[in-house]
Design a protein around this motif. Sequence first.
Motif, PDB file in Angstrom:
ATOM      1  N   LYS A  33       0.958  -0.936   0.137  1.00 10.13           N
ATOM      2  CA  LYS A  33       0.141   0.345   0.111  1.00 10.13           C
ATOM      3  C   LYS A  33       1.119   1.416   0.122  1.00 10.13           C
ATOM      4  CE  LYS A  33      -3.717  -2.338   0.021  1.00 10.13           C
ATOM      5  NZ  LYS A  33      -4.985  -2.713  -1.030  1.00 10.13           N
ATOM      6  N   VAL A  34       2.425   0.962   0.883  1.00 11.96           N
ATOM      7  CA  VAL A  34       3.020   2.337   0.784  1.00 11.96           C
ATOM      8  C   VAL A  34       3.862   1.906  -0.170  1.00 11.96           C
ATOM      9  CG1 VAL A  34       4.165   4.192   1.477  1.00 11.96           C
ATOM     10  CG2 VAL A  34       2.478   2.779   3.033  1.00 11.96           C
ATOM     11  N   VAL A  35       4.035   2.524  -1.522  1.00 14.23           N
ATOM     12  CA  VAL A  35       5.713   2.793  -2.281  1.00 14.23           C
ATOM     13  C   VAL A  35       6.865   3.105  -2.222  1.00 14.23           C
ATOM     14  CG1 VAL A  35       6.410   3.173  -4.480  1.00 14.23           C
ATOM     15  CG2 VAL A  35       4.014   2.274  -3.654  1.00 14.23           C
ATOM     16  N   LEU A  36       6.343   4.440  -1.591  1.00 15.98           N
ATOM     17  CA  LEU A  36       8.190   4.862  -0.660  1.00 15.98           C
ATOM     18  C   LEU A  36       7.588   5.431   0.151  1.00 15.98           C
ATOM     19  CD1 LEU A  36      10.679   6.070  -1.560  1.00 15.98           C
ATOM     20  CD2 LEU A  36       9.207   8.461  -2.803  1.00 15.98           C
ATOM     21  N   ARG A  37       8.630   5.031   1.572  1.00 15.00           N
ATOM     22  CA  ARG A  37       8.047   6.347   2.704  1.00 15.00           C
ATOM     23  C   ARG A  37       9.615   6.454   3.477  1.00 15.00           C
ATOM     24  NH1 ARG A  37       8.638   2.837   7.095  1.00 15.00           N
ATOM     25  NH2 ARG A  37       7.900   0.653   6.620  1.00 15.00           N
ATOM     26  N   PRO A  38      10.508   7.246   4.207  1.00 11.17           N
ATOM     27  CA  PRO A  38      11.454   7.221   5.141  1.00 11.17           C
ATOM     28  C   PRO A  38      10.789   6.000   6.221  1.00 11.17           C
ATOM     29  CG  PRO A  38      10.705   9.572   4.809  1.00 11.17           C
ATOM     30  CD  PRO A  38       9.366   8.331   4.591  1.00 11.17           C
ATOM     31  N   GLN A  39      12.051   5.062   6.187  1.00 12.04           N
ATOM     32  CA  GLN A  39      12.890   4.294   7.067  1.00 12.04           C
ATOM     33  C   GLN A  39      12.409   4.499   8.068  1.00 12.04           C
ATOM     34  OE1 GLN A  39      16.031   2.086   6.665  1.00 12.04           O
ATOM     35  NE2 GLN A  39      15.433   1.700   4.935  1.00 12.04           N
ATOM     36  N   SER A  40      12.808   5.904   8.648  1.00 13.12           N
ATOM     37  CA  SER A  40      12.159   6.123  10.554  1.00 13.12           C
ATOM     38  C   SER A  40      12.323   7.042  10.919  1.00 13.12           C
ATOM     39  CB  SER A  40      13.511   5.365  11.856  1.00 13.12           C
ATOM     40  OG  SER A  40      14.603   6.272  11.157  1.00 13.12           O
ATOM     41  N   ALA A  41      11.645   7.628  11.933  1.00 15.55           N
ATOM     42  CA  ALA A  41      11.303   8.877  12.415  1.00 15.55           C
ATOM     43  C   ALA A  41      12.325   9.741  11.849  1.00 15.55           C
ATOM     44  CB  ALA A  41      10.304   8.977  13.323  1.00 15.55           C
ATOM     45  N   CYS A  42      12.735  11.418  12.344  1.00 16.92           N
ATOM     46  CA  CYS A  42      14.135  12.214  12.547  1.00 16.92           C
ATOM     47  C   CYS A  42      14.109  12.169  13.916  1.00 16.92           C
ATOM     48  CB  CYS A  42      13.733  13.385  12.259  1.00 16.92           C
ATOM     49  SG  CYS A  42      15.296  14.001  11.540  1.00 16.92           S
ATOM     50  N   GLN A  43      15.168  11.901  14.086  1.00 14.08           N
ATOM     51  CA  GLN A  43      15.827  12.044  15.760  1.00 14.08           C
ATOM     52  C   GLN A  43      15.812  13.557  16.109  1.00 14.08           C
ATOM     53  OE1 GLN A  43      15.953   9.694  17.251  1.00 14.08           O
ATOM     54  NE2 GLN A  43      16.121   7.928  15.541  1.00 14.08           N
ATOM     55  N   SER A  44      15.498  14.572  15.209  1.00 13.18           N
ATOM     56  CA  SER A  44      15.794  16.005  15.980  1.00 13.18           C
ATOM     57  C   SER A  44      14.518  16.087  16.101  1.00 13.18           C
ATOM     58  CB  SER A  44      16.298  17.032  14.689  1.00 13.18           C
ATOM     59  OG  SER A  44      16.205  16.815  14.058  1.00 13.18           O
TER      60      SER A  44
END
Length: 116
Positions: A33-44
Amino acid sequence: LFLQVNKSDDTAEHLLELGWVTMNNLLPNAVYKVVLRPQSACQSGRQLALRIFSKVRPPVGGISIKEHFEVNVVPLTIQLTHQFFQRMMGFFFPGRNVEEEEVGDEEDKSKLVTTG
């Protein structure tokens, strides 16, 4: 965000920032359902998928000088199916048959191999 700062000593700074990006697959019965997304949330606190920064010095003899060039990209997860690829190619290049071109390329390669 694009920011360009021109200074009085003919130097310049360029900053390009692209926020969080997600591409969803809306085709029926899609495996992913999701083709492209960042792997994890940004630390900052800021969530950036892409950041490009450069400092440009005045040209020397007509040649531009990059004093600093920096590219930061977060890790991305890409889940792409052949069905989604076909649909996207049809959208961006209407009237172009990708399947026939792939077959044609293979035939040309086999002709080159057998002729030599």
